[in-house]
Design an enzyme around this catalytic site. Structure first.
Site, short mmCIF file in Angstrom:
data_model
loop_
_atom_site.label_atom_id
_atom_site.label_comp_id
_atom_site.label_asym_id
_atom_site.label_seq_id
_atom_site.Cartn_x
_atom_site.Cartn_y
_atom_site.Cartn_z
N VAL A 172 0.83 -1.20 0.00
CA VAL A 172 0.00 0.00 0.00
C VAL A 172 0.87 1.26 0.00
CG1 VAL A 172 -1.64 1.35 1.36
CG2 VAL A 172 -2.00 -1.10 1.06
N TYR B 82 -0.73 -3.54 18.20
CA TYR B 82 -1.67 -3.87 17.13
C TYR B 82 -2.97 -3.09 17.31
CZ TYR B 82 -5.62 -6.45 15.17
OH TYR B 82 -6.80 -6.78 14.54
N PHE C 178 -3.07 -20.25 26.64
CA PHE C 178 -2.26 -19.21 27.26
C PHE C 178 -2.98 -18.61 28.45
CE2 PHE C 178 -0.78 -19.51 22.88
CZ PHE C 178 0.58 -19.68 23.09
N ALA D 258 1.11 -11.45 26.67
CA ALA D 258 0.99 -10.01 26.96
C ALA D 258 -0.11 -9.41 26.10
CB ALA D 258 2.31 -9.31 26.70
#
Length: 323
Positions: free
Chosen positions: A52, A138, A208, A282
């Site tokens: 992009v 993110y 997790f 995390a």
């Protein structure tokens, strides 16, 4: 109408592209194949391989009616280790896209956002008005783009919709027989990982954390079928207003713990899925369940495949068809 789909060789982008084509639209896909797969590109789409940042200015011309933007990295855990990768691709790439849209006079954008922006919510189900507390780079990069879209709509008349996905799974069979499912490498999502264990490709599945404040100690997530998610994008395109940025949560409104998902995988596949407990990752919230009332009310959207067993069964069919 003619649409640019960035990241259209990826899981969700390829399904949305297929639905657009089936609805009679012209589709151009821009994807660098860093995480996407050319085999997932609909044969009727025009495919341009490129990033992009570098290519969108050449691809996007004034004859386009809109853009659907999926070209993001999505691994929350990796983003904690490599934040610069996520800021550059997810945020800077989106800003370059907005520059190209402004230059070409293209005024409609549907953005692939995430429910991860809510972090650990105060309560569930989560409405769009809930406080945003992104727990990792993110999610922060996605929220930054949401804010950029609000500014772009106010200043330049962009008609924008952000769709905040909860957990997407399942597979879509297009009208041309193309079967589209998850092909992430490496895979980080629970259902395809559990299917790999059921198929004997992996020895066991890591959970997790088992000490979250949830009924069985494992994360609770809201799962939505990829076909239902994709359908919401077409509805969003038909309900846009210039100068407005709308945000919608997309989920089923019901949560399933990781242990419950694994039980459904065992039932659907008929195979054992051994598990082991690993440390928490995390940035993983305990409980994410959507309120999609706004999408139902304003877009007329209703999930057609809300059952977790059907979501898993479609994913299992895709896995067996491609392995």
């Amino acid at each position: 109408m003619k649409f640019l789909v960035t990241g259209g060789a990826g899981y969700i982008g390829s399904v949305v592209s297929a639905l657009l084509i089936e609805s009679g639209h012209e589709v151009v896909i821009l994807d660098d194949l860093s995480t996407g797969h050319e085999v997932a590109v609909h044969p009727a789409a025009t495919f341009v391989r490129g990033r992009v940042h570098d290519a969108v200015g050449d691809v996007l011309t004034p004859d386009f009616d809109g853009v659907l933007h999926f070209a993001a990295f999505i691994a929350a855990g990796e983003s904690v280790q490599k934040p610069e990768k996520y800021w550059d691709n997810n945020c800077v790439g989106s800003l370059r896209l907005l520059d190209a849209m402004r230059a070409a006079g293209v005024k409609r954008l549907v953005f692939s956002s995430t429910a991860n922006v809510y972090g650990d919510p105060d309560s569930t189900p989560i409405p769009e008005t809930a406080a945003t507390r992104p727990p990792n780079p993110y999610a922060t990069s996605k929220l930054a783009v949401d804010h950029a879209l609000t500014g772009e709509a106010t200043a330049h008349g962009l008609a924008a919709v952000s769709l905040r996905y909860f957990n997407v799974a399942g597979a879509h069979r297009a009208s041309d027989g193309t079967f589209i499912g998850e092909r992430h490498d490496p895979e980080t999502h629970l259902i395809p990982l559990a299917l790999q264990v059921a198929a004997g490709v992996r020895e066991k599945l890591q959970l997790f954390g088992d000490d979250y404040p949830t009924p069985d100690g494992t994360n609770v997530r809201d799962y939505i079928h990829v076909s239902d998610l994709a359908a919401a994008h077409l509805l969003a395109l038909s309900t846009m207003d210039g100068g407005a940025h709308r945000i919608y949560n997309l989920g089923n409104g019901q949560g399933f713990s990781n242990r419950q998902v694994i039980d459904v995988v065992r039932e659907v596949t008929g195979h054992p899925v051994p598990t082991e407990i690993a440390p928490r990752r995390a940035g993983d919230p305990a409980d994410l369940v959507a309120s999609s009332d706004k999408a139902k009310r304003e877009l007329g959207w209703t999930p057609a495949k809300p059952a977790l067993s059907e979501i898993v069964a479609d994913a299992w069919d895709f896995y067996r068809a491609t392995h």
